[in-house]
Each structure stands twice: as C-alpha cells, then as structure tokens.
Motif scaffolding. Structure first.
Motif, PDB file in Angstrom:
ATOM      1  N   ALA A  57       0.828  -1.215   0.000  1.00 55.05           N
ATOM      2  CA  ALA A  57       0.000   0.000   0.000  1.00 55.05           C
ATOM      3  C   ALA A  57       0.855   1.254   0.000  1.00 55.05           C
ATOM      4  CB  ALA A  57      -0.930  -0.011   1.214  1.00 55.05           C
ATOM      5  N   LEU A  59       2.844   2.369   2.144  1.00 56.25           N
ATOM      6  CA  LEU A  59       2.995   3.012   3.445  1.00 56.25           C
ATOM      7  C   LEU A  59       4.429   2.898   3.934  1.00 56.25           C
ATOM      8  CD1 LEU A  59      -0.271   1.708   5.147  1.00 56.25           C
ATOM      9  CD2 LEU A  59       0.171   3.996   4.261  1.00 56.25           C
ATOM     10  N   ARG A  85       4.428   8.646  -3.700  1.00 53.98           N
ATOM     11  CA  ARG A  85       3.718   7.478  -3.158  1.00 53.98           C
ATOM     12  C   ARG A  85       2.436   7.917  -2.453  1.00 53.98           C
ATOM     13  NH1 ARG A  85       9.036   5.945  -1.664  1.00 53.98           N
ATOM     14  NH2 ARG A  85       8.631   6.478   0.520  1.00 53.98           N
ATOM     15  N   SER A  86       2.531   9.049  -1.722  1.00 56.78           N
ATOM     16  CA  SER A  86       1.329   9.545  -1.035  1.00 56.78           C
ATOM     17  C   SER A  86       0.248   9.901  -2.049  1.00 56.78           C
ATOM     18  CB  SER A  86       1.671  10.783  -0.193  1.00 56.78           C
ATOM     19  OG  SER A  86       2.529  10.437   0.863  1.00 56.78           O
ATOM     20  N   ARG A  89      -1.245   6.796  -3.434  1.00 58.03           N
ATOM     21  CA  ARG A  89      -2.092   6.177  -2.407  1.00 58.03           C
ATOM     22  C   ARG A  89      -3.427   6.914  -2.314  1.00 58.03           C
ATOM     23  NH1 ARG A  89       1.779   6.133   1.225  1.00 58.03           N
ATOM     24  NH2 ARG A  89       1.038   7.850   2.499  1.00 58.03           N
ATOM     25  N   LEU A  93      -5.371   4.001  -4.220  1.00 63.65           N
ATOM     26  CA  LEU A  93      -5.391   2.907  -3.254  1.00 63.65           C
ATOM     27  C   LEU A  93      -6.351   3.216  -2.110  1.00 63.65           C
ATOM     28  CD1 LEU A  93      -1.544   2.166  -2.899  1.00 63.65           C
ATOM     29  CD2 LEU A  93      -3.186   1.085  -4.453  1.00 63.65           C
ATOM     30  N   PHE A  95      -7.236   1.916   2.019  1.00 62.67           N
ATOM     31  CA  PHE A  95      -6.666   1.137   3.114  1.00 62.67           C
ATOM     32  C   PHE A  95      -7.665   1.108   4.271  1.00 62.67           C
ATOM     33  CE2 PHE A  95      -3.973  -0.239   6.502  1.00 62.67           C
ATOM     34  CZ  PHE A  95      -2.971  -0.996   5.901  1.00 62.67           C
TER      35      PHE A  95
ATOM     36  N   GLY B 313      -3.344   9.297   2.282  1.00 58.52           N
ATOM     37  CA  GLY B 313      -2.560   9.768   1.149  1.00 58.52           C
ATOM     38  C   GLY B 313      -2.161  11.220   1.215  1.00 58.52           C
TER      39      GLY B 313
END
Lengths: 238, 551
Positions: A57, A59, A85-86, A89, A93, A95, B313
C-alpha cells in the motif's frame, strides 16, 4: 522484465532494525493483484502480513524489490518519492485498518469526503460521492452524526466508504473484522467484498480467520516473511 | 482551504483547549497593547508637560544659542524677535496652529524680603501669553501676571516660602545689568505657583518682559516661544517656521522643536522604548512557547489521526499545513480577543479617570495615566503575536507530518513483537527506552516462577509497537524483548534470570494487539503465577485487565 499486469510486487523484501537487532519481515515476495479479485493473506502473527500490506500500500518502502502498477514503478528503485507514493495512495489505493480510525472532529460524511477532496474532487462532487457511498454501506442517515457515537461496525463501514471514494485500483484491509464481534464482522465482510467487486478494485485482506479467507478468490500464506504456497484457487506468482 | 476547514474542525472539537490557548494568546496581546498604550500616554504626558509648562512647542533664537555653554552672550534684540513673532502670527500655514507666542528674557539675581535673600531665576514674558503658554503651572495663591501691573511678579511657592512673602508683599530684586552694573527694583508679589519641576520652583520668578528688560537695562531677549493648539502639529509648524527663517531678514536665527529641548522626555522615551522592546520579546517567547506546547499536545493526542491522514494519502506538507492552519486560526482568535480586551482595558481606565501615578522624578505633581491605544500599537503588537503563533505551530506541525503512516497505525493497536529469526535464549536485554510518553497501558505485576522467589515486573504496551516488560520500581530497569513461539501464537518473554520463558497471551482471543481493557493471561506457562501490584484487581480468574492509560 517490466511487470505490466495489475498491481505487482516484484521480489519485495523488508528489513528493519529493532534495538540494533535486524528483523527480516519480508523475503523476496512476488505477488500480483488483479482488478476485481479478492486475495486473503494468511499466516501467524509475525509472519509479515501487515508488513506486506504496508509495503504494497506504499505506506513503507521496500528494502529491496519493487511495487508496480500497469508498468509504472511505484516503489523501489526508480519509483516515486514519498510525495509521489502519497499521491498515488490518495488517488488509487484504499486502506482499511482493523481499528477503524476516524478523524473524530469530522462527521462520517466529512471523513469519507476527505480523501476525495484532497485528491482533487470538487467539494460538491466529493459530497455527492460520499453520500452515495454511505448509502451503499447502509449508513445513509449517518452522515452528520458524531463519529464517536458510531459503533465499531458502523465506523468500519465508514472506513470502507472512505477507502472507495477515489475509485481505488486496490483496497488493502488489515484484519478488518478483528476488532468486531462475529455477527457485525460478517456484515462488514459482506459489505467489503461486495463494494470492492462493484468498484472493480482488487481486495487484499490480511486475516487469521479461515472463514474470511474462504471467501477470497485466492489465499496467499505467509510464513516468516515468505510466501509459502497457495491454499486457494490460485497461487502466488513465482 | 481544506487545511483551514480541518483546522477549524479540530479546534471546534477541543473547545476547552482552544479556549485556553486563545486566552493565553489574548493575554499576551492585551498585555502588549496595554503596555504600549501606557508608554504612549507617558510620552504624551511628558510632551505636554514640557510644552505647556512655559517652554512652548517651538523656540526661535540666535543660531548657536540653544547649544552654547554661555547662551547669554548670544541673545538677540527683542525687537527682531517681535518682528518674527508678527510674521509668524500672520503666516497662513502657521497661524491656524498657533495658540500663543511670547518673547522670553531670562534674568538671574537675588531676591530680598523680610531680611532674607534667595537666588532667583526669572523669566520675562508677555503676561497676556503666559497663561496660555503655561497652563499646567499650578497656581497656589494669588493671581496671574497682570499687564496692568508692570512690577507684579509670580514666585515659585518654595521661593515665596523661603522669603516669607505672599500675594501683595513686596520683594526687592537685585541683578547684574547687561552692561555689568548692579540694578535693583522693588517688585510686587501677585501670586505663587508651582511649575511642576521641584528644583525650578525653588528659584522661579515669572515677570513681565518689559520689567525684565528694565531690570537688566538691556534690549536683548533669549528666544521667541510658540505655543501650539495641538502638540502633534509641531513638526508641520517647524517646517514652515524654517521656511520663514530662511528669509534674508531673519538670517542668523534658528528654531528648535520642543522634543529637541526636552532632555527628560528623550531619556524617558529611550528607557521605555527599550523596556517595551524587551516586553515584546517576552511576549513573543510566551506566545511561541504556549503555541508550541498546545500544538505539541495536539500532535501527541492526534497521533492516530495524523497516521490516518498519511495512510489516506496526504503528503507531509498537507499534514503540516493543517497544524499550521490551526496555529494561524488560534493566532487570529488570540489577536481578536486580545485586541478587544485591550480596548476594554483602555476604555475602563479612561472611564475610571486614569490610573493615579506618583510624580515622576524631579516633578512635584503626579498624574493620571491612561492606556492610549493607537493604530501603530495594533500594527506592532498584532502582527508580531500572529507571526509568533504561526511560528509556534510550525515545529509541532513538522513533527506531526513526520508521523509515519504505518508506524502510526501500528501505534493504534500495539502489536506484540515477533522476532522469528532468533531463538528465545538470544533475546537481547537492554535499557528501557527513556521516552515512555506513548505507553498506552501499564500494569505492574509480581511474577513467580516455580521454585523461585517472585519478582516485580512492569508490563507496558509501548507506542513503537512493542509490549515492553521491565522490572518495576528499580533503578536500571531491564527490558526483555518479546517473542513468539510456534504457530500457536502467544507472546513470550524471557530474561537471563529465568530458566524458562513465560508466555503472556491474551485471554479473550488468541492473537492480536493488546490494548486498554485487554486481559493479560500468563496461563501458557505451567506453574507460573502472576499477581497484580498497586491494588489492581483480577479481571478474571487467570488474567489481569490492562488498566486505563496513565503515565
């Protein structure tokens, strides 16, 4: 070769130091998650399930190996930095955590809207989607409640709605029903599987519960940070 | 905007802390503004007392007279000063501001009466102008100078007392004339007065200019004094006066504003400005500290929320922006409330007639201090406080943004550590981490291994995902790393003193994170006994309920 299929972990390892003692949580994991499928990660505590979820994910970065989506390296050599990446995400993505954390100063509706707004949705559009998602998870009339008044099951439903608002390609769930009683947990699972399938996202669950795993399309078993073999219809990529 | 909305929601969610932090900031703002207002009133009071106690707002004299060590040698013919006076009083740019003017001539000599004598310092002036020029001089007895009584004088009250005279009495003045001869004249005491300056009052004599010139047998005067309607117009009048004095007929004359003559005012202002500067620094420090402290507490409290934001995020800067936005809102609130509070204080002091103050050093009369607020005060205090509030939130905000998503989530559900790669006997023993701020539940227990004396231990779920087991209440506490054995789950701990590792599982479920309310169960090890310390009760026949967080 560049993985160009689904959401792929290629040779992912993860190690860290704990009191100067190296801990090898993952060893060369290769996995691919395809849209619409549900994958259960099983294994005893400490087998690396949560670490695998966190790396997949985005993280945590992998110590070696890489994470790919449709031919684009997300993490690992040549991958995104922390900001990248953030952003991925945020937009692609979802979570869901077992303790269903919430921003308690926001209403359930605002909690669901939050990722949408940060992902660039107009406020009105984010509200519309959030209301629709809350309806879908059976919390249509709960949008303006105080989140502290919600039960665990209700909060987990809000978390599911929040995970889906940006239209993710993969939803990761770390023992999503571990903190719920069996009845409520069953309802939440029904909802999670149903909503993930409806949205076309891959659903990756870490669980100890064989009953939960039995509902997945594929079960991946981890031992000591390694994928030791498939127990479901399909196995991990080798 | 998103950050501001989240910040506003966060503040609204903790109204008590928001209120306390706002009040702290408001206090700093109100304190700064009030002190500023007090200093401004002091400056104003000193300026007025100087300009309206006979010194005038502008003085015009021979160039060099103001700074000369022997100014009497640089006097100017009074007829020339009279021409300047006439010119200025008809100048279109000066006349509207001009309250009064007079030519002054100082006289020094000896006063004699009732067989007593005293040195005096006389000021020859226009009797008609003097009342307007020195309205702050306090009449003690008798009347003012009277143009109809050329020999009439006013004495400083202490001087009159020393000579034993009062209104209606006669005193003899002896002076040295401009030619160096001695001259004497009988003068009539019209009244006594206090200028406010203690030392001056002991020798002070006010007398008509013509009488002063007659006494000194001369025609030269010291200066022309201009009294203005409003002290704030001094600079504007000075500019025009300078233009007038630049004319050929007035060459050689110079003008000085009151603030260049008021050495006491300048000294007090320098002192107060320095004090105000120190106060401002303290105010900034208080604001920085209080905001840092408040926001630091918020960050600690909301660690889980921050982790969630990162999981969702949000980038580091997005998270930091939320906390800076909170500091910004708190700063705005604090400035608004503090500004209003300062206005209320200022109004209250005004309505109460001011704060009674004792006489300043060298003065004989006290005064009522006000809190004189103005736009400059707000322009100094509010931005400084606001900037301090934003800065004070910056460091905690950066700390907040550094909360790792995964680690933060792990903190939500302290997961028991499993170190599969190492056998139990190799578990390292090291010092307990000094920082226990993230401990979520702590229980002190007595554990007895079969055949061995019991020992006390502390079990604490630790914020960085470990269940820390350490000796309790002893210096040099030890820590044992917990491990997991086999697939049956359960958490084990082991120290060098133990022959067998002890399993601590969870009573209500086999595996999973420990959290407040969980029951720690030592049943996995046969023959072991675990009992609570600190009066905790057993939650079940076999386990200890982890108490509410403390420490």
């Amino acid at each position: 070769m560049t993985p160009d299929r689904g959401y792929t972990l290629r040779g992912v390892s993860r190690s860290y130091l704990l009191d100067a003692v190296p801990v090898h949580a993952l060893h060369g994991v290769d996995l691919t998650f395809d849209g619409g499928e549900a994958i259960a990660l099983m294994g005893p505590s400490g087998s690396g399930k949560s670490t695998l979820l966190h790396v997949a994910a985005l993280l945590e970065p992998p110590s070696s190996g890489s994470v790919w989506y449709l031919g684009r390296c997300l993490a690992g050599p040549g991958g995104f930095d922390d900001n990248g990446r953030s952003s991925f995400r945020l937009r692609r993505l979802g979570f869901i955590h077992q303790t269903y954390p919430m921003i308690v100063s926001l209403t359930p509706l605002q909690n669901v809207m939050l990722p949408g707004e940060y992902a660039g949705l107009a406020r009105g559009e984010a509200r519309k989607r959030a209301e629709s998602l809350l309806d879908r998870v059976g919390l249509g009339g709960f949008g303006d409640r105080d989140v502290r008044t919600l039960s665990g099951g209700e909060r987990q439903r809000v978390a599911i709605a929040r995970a889906l608002i940006t239209g993710p390609v993969v939803v990761f769930a770390d023992e999503p029903t571990a903190a719920l009683d069996p009845d409520i947990g069953g309802q939440v699972l029904d909802l999670l599987f149903e909503q993930a399938r409806q949205s076309g996202a891959a659903l990756v669950l870490a669980t100890h519960d064989p009953r939960v795993a039995a509902r997945a399309d594929r079960v991946v078993e981890l031992r000591a940070g390694r994928v030791v073999g498939p127990t479901g219809p399909t196995g991990p990529l080798s | 905007m998103k950050a501001l909305r989240l910040a506003a929601a966060g503040l609204g969610h903790s109204p008590v802390r928001t209120l306390l932090t706002t009040l702290g900031l408001a206090n700093a703002v109100a304190g700064g503004l009030t002190f500023y207002g007090f200093t401004r009133d002091t400056y104003w009071g000193l300026a007025e007392s100087f300009a309206r106690s006979g010194n005038g707002h502008v003085q015009i004299a021979n160039a060099g007279w103001f700074d000369a060590p022997a100014p009497e040698q640089l006097r100017v013919d009074h007829a020339r000063l009279d021409r300047v006076r006439t010119t200025l009083s008809t100048d279109a740019l000066i006349a509207p501001h001009l309250l009064t003017s007079t030519v002054r001539r100082s006289v020094m000599g000896m006063l004699v009466a009732n067989g007593r004598s005293a040195v005096f310092l006389g000021q020859g002036t226009d009797p008609a102008a003097e009342a307007l020029l020195a309205p702050l001089a306090q009449p003690v007895s008798g009347g003012a100078l009277d143009p109809a009584v050329p020999e009439g004088v006013l004495l400083g009250a202490p001087l009159a007392a020393r000579l034993g005279v009062g209104p209606g009495d006669t005193v003899t003045a002896m002076v040295t004339t401009d030619d160096g001869l001695t001259n004497a004249m009988d003068l009539v005491v019209l009244g006594t007065t206090l200028t406010g300056a203690v030392e001056l009052d002991r020798a002070y004599v006010s007398l008509p200019l013509d009488t002063a010139l007659k006494l000194t047998a001369g025609s030269s005067a010291d200066a022309l004094l201009l009294g203005l309607n409003d002290t704030q117009d001094t600079a504007a009048v000075m500019t025009q006066v300078s233009h007038v004095l630049a004319r050929p007929e007035f060459l050689g004359l110079d003008a000085r504003p009151w603030f260049e003559r008021a050495t006491y005012y300048v000294a007090v202002r320098a002192l107060y400005d320095r004090i105000f500067g120190v106060f401002e620094v303290l105010m900034v420090a208080v604001t920085l500290l209080s905001l840092s402290h408040a926001m630091g507490a918020v960050v600690t409290e909301r660690r889980a929320e921050i982790a969630l934001l990162r999981v969702v995020g949000l980038r580091r800067r997005d998270v930091a922006a939320i906390f800076v936005a909170e500091g910004t809102l708190l700063g705005l609130l604090g400035c608004a409330v503090g500004g209003a509070l300062a206005v209320a204080i200022s109004t209250g002091v005004y309505l109460a007639g001011g704060i009674p103050m004792p006489p300043p050093p060298g003065f004989s009369v006290g005064y009522a201090a006000q809190v004189r607020l103005d736009a400059i005060g707000f322009a100094i205090v509010l931005p400084v406080t606001f900037a301090a509030a934003v800065l004070g939130s910056a460091l905690p905000a950066w700390r907040a943004s550094g909360v790792g998503a995964a680690r933060g989530l792990m903190g939500l559900s302290v997961v028991l550590l499993a170190v599969l790669a190492h056998p139990v006997s190799a578990a390292p023993v090291s010092a307990l981490p000094a920082d226990s701020s993230n401990q979520r539940c702590i229980v002190d227990v007595r554990i007895a291994e079969p055949g061995k004396p019991p020992s006390n231990w502390r079990l604490a779920t630790h914020g960085d995902d470990r269940l820390v087991v350490s000796t309790s209440l002893a210096a040099g506490r030890r820590q044992a790393v917990l491990e997991q054995r086999g697939e049956a789950g359960g958490t084990w701990f082991h120290t060098e003193a133990m022959a067998e590792p002890l399993r601590i599982g969870l009573a209500q479920r086999l595996l999973g994170p420990i959290s407040v309310g969980d029951v720690l169960d030592p049943r996995g090890a046969d023959g072991w006994d675990m009992a609570p310390l600190d009066g905790l009760s057993l939650a079940s026949a076999h386990g200890l309920r982890c108490p509410e967080a403390r420490g």
